[in-house]
Design a protein around this motif. Structure first.
Motif, PDB file in Angstrom:
ATOM      1  N   PRO A  45       0.830  -1.214   0.000  1.00  0.00           N
ATOM      2  CA  PRO A  45       0.000   0.000   0.000  1.00  0.00           C
ATOM      3  C   PRO A  45       0.863   1.262   0.000  1.00  0.00           C
ATOM      4  CG  PRO A  45      -0.674  -1.515   1.754  1.00  0.00           C
ATOM      5  CD  PRO A  45       0.632  -2.006   1.208  1.00  0.00           C
ATOM      6  N   ALA A  46       0.501   2.195  -0.854  1.00  0.00           N
ATOM      7  CA  ALA A  46       1.189   3.490  -0.895  1.00  0.00           C
ATOM      8  C   ALA A  46       0.899   4.227   0.410  1.00  0.00           C
ATOM      9  CB  ALA A  46       0.711   4.299  -2.095  1.00  0.00           C
ATOM     10  N   PRO A  47       1.908   4.826   1.036  1.00  0.00           N
ATOM     11  CA  PRO A  47       1.720   5.472   2.335  1.00  0.00           C
ATOM     12  C   PRO A  47       0.659   6.573   2.365  1.00  0.00           C
ATOM     13  CG  PRO A  47       4.040   5.175   1.915  1.00  0.00           C
ATOM     14  CD  PRO A  47       3.318   4.818   0.647  1.00  0.00           C
ATOM     15  N   LYS A  48       0.548   7.346   1.316  1.00  0.00           N
ATOM     16  CA  LYS A  48      -0.382   8.476   1.342  1.00  0.00           C
ATOM     17  C   LYS A  48      -1.740   8.141   0.739  1.00  0.00           C
ATOM     18  CE  LYS A  48       2.611  10.462   3.511  1.00  0.00           C
ATOM     19  NZ  LYS A  48       2.406  10.302   4.938  1.00  0.00           N
ATOM     20  N   SER A  49      -1.768   7.454  -0.387  1.00  0.00           N
ATOM     21  CA  SER A  49      -3.042   7.180  -1.063  1.00  0.00           C
ATOM     22  C   SER A  49      -3.630   5.825  -0.691  1.00  0.00           C
ATOM     23  CB  SER A  49      -2.852   7.235  -2.578  1.00  0.00           C
ATOM     24  OG  SER A  49      -2.030   6.161  -3.014  1.00  0.00           O
ATOM     25  N   GLY A  50      -2.807   4.915  -0.210  1.00  0.00           N
ATOM     26  CA  GLY A  50      -3.270   3.573   0.114  1.00  0.00           C
ATOM     27  C   GLY A  50      -3.393   2.664  -1.101  1.00  0.00           C
ATOM     28  N   ARG A  51      -3.112   3.188  -2.265  1.00  0.00           N
ATOM     29  CA  ARG A  51      -3.229   2.406  -3.502  1.00  0.00           C
ATOM     30  C   ARG A  51      -2.160   1.322  -3.556  1.00  0.00           C
ATOM     31  NH1 ARG A  51      -3.243   6.687  -8.281  1.00  0.00           N
ATOM     32  NH2 ARG A  51      -2.746   4.771  -9.391  1.00  0.00           N
ATOM     33  N   THR A  52      -2.481   0.244  -4.251  1.00  0.00           N
ATOM     34  CA  THR A  52      -1.516  -0.828  -4.461  1.00  0.00           C
ATOM     35  C   THR A  52      -1.228  -1.031  -5.945  1.00  0.00           C
ATOM     36  OG1 THR A  52      -3.282  -2.482  -4.413  1.00  0.00           O
ATOM     37  CG2 THR A  52      -2.119  -2.066  -2.337  1.00  0.00           C
ATOM     38  N   ASP A  53      -1.847  -0.214  -6.787  1.00  0.00           N
ATOM     39  CA  ASP A  53      -1.622  -0.287  -8.236  1.00  0.00           C
ATOM     40  C   ASP A  53      -0.583   0.768  -8.630  1.00  0.00           C
ATOM     41  OD1 ASP A  53      -3.422   1.796  -7.575  1.00  0.00           O
ATOM     42  OD2 ASP A  53      -4.231   1.827  -9.613  1.00  0.00           O
ATOM     43  N   TRP A  54       0.657   0.514  -8.245  1.00  0.00           N
ATOM     44  CA  TRP A  54       1.745   1.462  -8.428  1.00  0.00           C
ATOM     45  C   TRP A  54       2.012   1.732  -9.903  1.00  0.00           C
ATOM     46  CZ3 TRP A  54       4.268   4.008  -4.542  1.00  0.00           C
ATOM     47  CH2 TRP A  54       4.048   3.558  -3.240  1.00  0.00           C
ATOM     48  N   THR A  55       2.244   2.996 -10.196  1.00  0.00           N
ATOM     49  CA  THR A  55       2.713   3.436 -11.506  1.00  0.00           C
ATOM     50  C   THR A  55       3.917   4.335 -11.267  1.00  0.00           C
ATOM     51  OG1 THR A  55       1.364   5.437 -11.499  1.00  0.00           O
ATOM     52  CG2 THR A  55       0.350   3.444 -12.457  1.00  0.00           C
ATOM     53  N   GLU A  56       4.617   4.635 -12.326  1.00  0.00           N
ATOM     54  CA  GLU A  56       5.748   5.546 -12.204  1.00  0.00           C
ATOM     55  C   GLU A  56       5.278   6.888 -11.645  1.00  0.00           C
ATOM     56  OE1 GLU A  56       9.314   7.382 -15.002  1.00  0.00           O
ATOM     57  OE2 GLU A  56       7.862   6.002 -15.866  1.00  0.00           O
TER      58      GLU A  56
ATOM     59  N   GLY B  75       6.285   8.707  -7.940  1.00  0.00           N
ATOM     60  CA  GLY B  75       6.776  10.079  -7.824  1.00  0.00           C
ATOM     61  C   GLY B  75       5.908  10.924  -6.914  1.00  0.00           C
ATOM     62  N   GLU B  76       4.588  10.785  -7.039  1.00  0.00           N
ATOM     63  CA  GLU B  76       3.659  11.561  -6.206  1.00  0.00           C
ATOM     64  C   GLU B  76       3.816  11.203  -4.728  1.00  0.00           C
ATOM     65  OE1 GLU B  76      -0.238  10.732  -7.752  1.00  0.00           O
ATOM     66  OE2 GLU B  76       0.282  11.526  -9.738  1.00  0.00           O
ATOM     67  N   GLU B  77       3.912   9.912  -4.444  1.00  0.00           N
ATOM     68  CA  GLU B  77       4.055   9.460  -3.056  1.00  0.00           C
ATOM     69  C   GLU B  77       5.364   9.969  -2.448  1.00  0.00           C
ATOM     70  OE1 GLU B  77       2.031   7.484  -0.944  1.00  0.00           O
ATOM     71  OE2 GLU B  77       0.422   7.724  -2.396  1.00  0.00           O
TER      72      GLU B  77
END
Length: 103
Positions: free
Chosen positions: A67-78, A82-84
């Motif tokens: 999970p991305a720390p800020k958005s919680g998403r697990t569908d990582w893209t380039e 960068g945003e995270e």
């Protein structure tokens, strides 16, 4: 006691001085959150394989379902990577401005 021994004694005292912030954390105004630590550890593992292309690093994070720390998403893209990283850096910078030297 020789001057050399006094110098060694002073270094020993400083090594045990817990009032000073840990050198590794001097530039942070807050501790990392668990999700940020997990991302950092995953990035170190991925980079340790020799991979440095952000798109491929994002694919590896998606494969891990991290999970991305800020958005919680697990569908990582380039782009998401960068945003995270930018958001985490901005938060750490803001905390440093408020808290000052060392977390």
């Amino acid at each position: 006691m020789s001057g050399h021994d006094a110098f060694k004694d002073r270094l020993s005292e400083r090594a045990h001085d817990t009032s000073r912030p840990a050198l590794a954390n001097q530039c942070r105004g807050r501790d990392l959150e668990p999700a940020e630590i997990a991302l950092a550890e995953a990035l170190m593992e991925i980079y340790g394989t020799g991979e440095h292309d952000f798109a491929k690093v994002a694919e590896a994070l998606t494969t891990r379902a991290l999970p991305a720390p800020k958005s919680g998403r697990t569908d990582w893209t380039e782009s998401l990577l960068g945003e995270e990283l930018k958001a985490i850096n901005a938060e750490l910078d803001a905390a440093y401005e408020v808290q000052g030297y060392g977390a």
